[in-house]
Design a protein around this motif. Structure first.
Motif, PDB file in Angstrom:
ATOM      1  N   ALA A 127      21.676   5.606  19.654  1.00  0.00           N
ATOM      2  CA  ALA A 127      22.329   6.604  18.807  1.00  0.00           C
ATOM      3  C   ALA A 127      23.481   7.266  19.548  1.00  0.00           C
ATOM      4  N   VAL A 128      23.277   7.571  20.823  1.00  0.00           N
ATOM      5  CA  VAL A 128      24.319   8.214  21.618  1.00  0.00           C
ATOM      6  C   VAL A 128      25.442   7.228  21.937  1.00  0.00           C
ATOM      7  N   ARG A 129      25.067   6.040  22.359  1.00  0.00           N
ATOM      8  CA  ARG A 129      26.061   5.062  22.828  1.00  0.00           C
ATOM      9  C   ARG A 129      26.874   4.460  21.695  1.00  0.00           C
ATOM     10  N   HIS A 130      26.232   4.173  20.579  1.00  0.00           N
ATOM     11  CA  HIS A 130      26.896   3.430  19.509  1.00  0.00           C
ATOM     12  C   HIS A 130      27.090   4.231  18.229  1.00  0.00           C
ATOM     13  N   GLY A 131      26.663   5.473  18.211  1.00  0.00           N
ATOM     14  CA  GLY A 131      26.668   6.248  16.982  1.00  0.00           C
ATOM     15  C   GLY A 131      27.961   6.938  16.637  1.00  0.00           C
ATOM     16  N   GLU A 132      28.984   6.746  17.480  1.00  0.00           N
ATOM     17  CA  GLU A 132      30.281   7.380  17.216  1.00  0.00           C
ATOM     18  C   GLU A 132      30.116   8.878  16.946  1.00  0.00           C
ATOM     19  N   LEU A 133      29.339   9.533  17.787  1.00  0.00           N
ATOM     20  CA  LEU A 133      29.049  10.953  17.630  1.00  0.00           C
ATOM     21  C   LEU A 133      30.148  11.815  18.232  1.00  0.00           C
ATOM     22  N   SER A 134      30.336  12.981  17.669  1.00  0.00           N
ATOM     23  CA  SER A 134      31.223  13.966  18.280  1.00  0.00           C
ATOM     24  C   SER A 134      30.369  14.897  19.141  1.00  0.00           C
ATOM     25  N   ALA A 135      31.015  15.721  19.923  1.00  0.00           N
ATOM     26  CA  ALA A 135      30.292  16.646  20.799  1.00  0.00           C
ATOM     27  C   ALA A 135      29.454  17.647  20.009  1.00  0.00           C
ATOM     28  N   ASP A 136      29.801  17.880  18.753  1.00  0.00           N
ATOM     29  CA  ASP A 136      29.073  18.842  17.919  1.00  0.00           C
ATOM     30  C   ASP A 136      27.942  18.209  17.111  1.00  0.00           C
ATOM     31  N   ASP A 137      27.809  16.897  17.138  1.00  0.00           N
ATOM     32  CA  ASP A 137      26.780  16.215  16.351  1.00  0.00           C
ATOM     33  C   ASP A 137      25.409  16.376  17.003  1.00  0.00           C
ATOM     34  N   ASP A 138      24.395  16.382  16.162  1.00  0.00           N
ATOM     35  CA  ASP A 138      23.014  16.456  16.627  1.00  0.00           C
ATOM     36  C   ASP A 138      22.313  15.144  16.342  1.00  0.00           C
ATOM     37  N   ILE A 139      21.354  14.821  17.183  1.00  0.00           N
ATOM     38  CA  ILE A 139      20.426  13.716  16.946  1.00  0.00           C
ATOM     39  C   ILE A 139      19.072  14.358  16.713  1.00  0.00           C
ATOM     40  N   VAL A 140      18.391  13.941  15.664  1.00  0.00           N
ATOM     41  CA  VAL A 140      17.088  14.507  15.320  1.00  0.00           C
ATOM     42  C   VAL A 140      16.013  13.471  15.642  1.00  0.00           C
ATOM     43  N   LEU A 141      15.013  13.893  16.381  1.00  0.00           N
ATOM     44  CA  LEU A 141      13.882  13.038  16.731  1.00  0.00           C
ATOM     45  C   LEU A 141      12.655  13.543  15.988  1.00  0.00           C
ATOM     46  N   VAL A 142      12.042  12.663  15.187  1.00  0.00           N
ATOM     47  CA  VAL A 142      10.846  13.008  14.427  1.00  0.00           C
ATOM     48  C   VAL A 142       9.742  12.044  14.834  1.00  0.00           C
ATOM     49  N   GLY A 151      -0.096   9.152  12.927  1.00  0.00           N
ATOM     50  CA  GLY A 151      -1.108   8.911  11.910  1.00  0.00           C
ATOM     51  C   GLY A 151      -2.372   8.360  12.536  1.00  0.00           C
ATOM     52  N   ALA A 152      -3.330   8.049  11.706  1.00  0.00           N
ATOM     53  CA  ALA A 152      -4.614   7.530  12.200  1.00  0.00           C
ATOM     54  C   ALA A 152      -4.445   6.187  12.903  1.00  0.00           C
ATOM     55  N   ASP A 153      -3.587   5.320  12.356  1.00  0.00           N
ATOM     56  CA  ASP A 153      -3.429   3.971  12.902  1.00  0.00           C
ATOM     57  C   ASP A 153      -2.004   3.629  13.304  1.00  0.00           C
ATOM     58  N   VAL A 154      -1.099   4.595  13.239  1.00  0.00           N
ATOM     59  CA  VAL A 154       0.308   4.280  13.491  1.00  0.00           C
ATOM     60  C   VAL A 154       1.036   5.500  14.060  1.00  0.00           C
ATOM     61  N   VAL A 155       1.997   5.215  14.914  1.00  0.00           N
ATOM     62  CA  VAL A 155       2.918   6.246  15.389  1.00  0.00           C
ATOM     63  C   VAL A 155       4.297   5.829  14.902  1.00  0.00           C
ATOM     64  N   ARG A 156       4.951   6.729  14.186  1.00  0.00           N
ATOM     65  CA  ARG A 156       6.294   6.445  13.676  1.00  0.00           C
ATOM     66  C   ARG A 156       7.268   7.377  14.379  1.00  0.00           C
ATOM     67  N   VAL A 157       8.327   6.777  14.926  1.00  0.00           N
ATOM     68  CA  VAL A 157       9.372   7.534  15.588  1.00  0.00           C
ATOM     69  C   VAL A 157      10.672   7.273  14.842  1.00  0.00           C
ATOM     70  N   ASP A 158      11.286   8.337  14.343  1.00  0.00           N
ATOM     71  CA  ASP A 158      12.577   8.251  13.668  1.00  0.00           C
ATOM     72  C   ASP A 158      13.611   8.964  14.517  1.00  0.00           C
ATOM     73  N   VAL A 159      14.744   8.314  14.698  1.00  0.00           N
ATOM     74  CA  VAL A 159      15.884   8.940  15.344  1.00  0.00           C
ATOM     75  C   VAL A 159      16.984   8.981  14.306  1.00  0.00           C
ATOM     76  N   GLU A 160      17.385  10.175  13.945  1.00  0.00           N
ATOM     77  CA  GLU A 160      18.389  10.356  12.898  1.00  0.00           C
ATOM     78  C   GLU A 160      19.695  10.824  13.524  1.00  0.00           C
ATOM     79  N   GLN A 161      20.769  10.175  13.118  1.00  0.00           N
ATOM     80  CA  GLN A 161      22.094  10.553  13.575  1.00  0.00           C
ATOM     81  C   GLN A 161      22.994  10.714  12.359  1.00  0.00           C
ATOM     82  N   PRO A 162      24.089  11.434  12.497  1.00  0.00           N
ATOM     83  CA  PRO A 162      24.920  11.721  11.324  1.00  0.00           C
ATOM     84  C   PRO A 162      25.768  10.551  10.837  1.00  0.00           C
ATOM     85  N   THR A 163      25.899   9.477  11.595  1.00  0.00           N
ATOM     86  CA  THR A 163      26.721   8.356  11.142  1.00  0.00           C
ATOM     87  C   THR A 163      25.985   7.563  10.080  1.00  0.00           C
ATOM     88  N   SER A 164      26.725   6.874   9.252  1.00  0.00           N
ATOM     89  CA  SER A 164      26.132   6.144   8.138  1.00  0.00           C
ATOM     90  C   SER A 164      25.475   4.853   8.609  1.00  0.00           C
TER      91      SER A 164
END
Length: 83
Positions: free
Chosen positions: A29-44, A48-61
Motif C-alpha cells: 500500500a505504501v510502495r505502490h499506492g501512490e499515496l500523498s503525505a496526508d493519506d492514511d492507511i487503515v488496518l482492520v 473469527g472462530a475459524d479465520v483471521v481476516r486482515v484488510d488494508v485499506e488505502q485511498p487509491t482506487s
C-alpha cells in the motif's frame, strides 16, 4: 499492533504468518499506492472462530492496483504471490 493477543488467539506460528502477510500488504500500500503525505492507511483485523481476516485499506482506487509477475530487472514482484 498484532502482538500479544493474536498469538494467544491463534498460536505463535500462525500469528507470525499473519504478521508477515500483514507487513506485505501494508508495504505494498505504501510502495505502490501512490499515496500523498496526508493519506492514511487503515488496518482492520477481524478474528473469527475459524479465520483471521486482515484488510488494508488505502485511498487509491482498485483500478490503480495491478499484479506484476516476478522480473529479474525489478526489485520485488513476489509479495502478492505470498499473500
Amino acid at each position: 499492533m498484532l502482538d500479544g493477543w493474536l498469538g494467544d488467539a491463534v498460536g505463535d506460528q500462525a500469528a507470525e504468518t499473519i504478521r508477515l502477510a500483514t507487513t506485505e500488504l501494508v508495504s505494498n500500500a505504501v510502495r505502490h499506492g501512490e499515496l500523498s503525505a496526508d493519506d492514511d492507511i487503515v488496518l482492520v483485523v477481524d478474528l473469527g472462530a475459524d479465520v483471521v481476516r486482515v484488510d488494508v485499506e488505502q485511498p487509491t482506487s482498485a483500478e490503480a492496483a495491478r499484479v506484476l509477475g516476478p522480473d529479474a530487472d525489478r526489485d520485488g514482484g513476489l509479495g502478492l504471490m505470498i499473500v
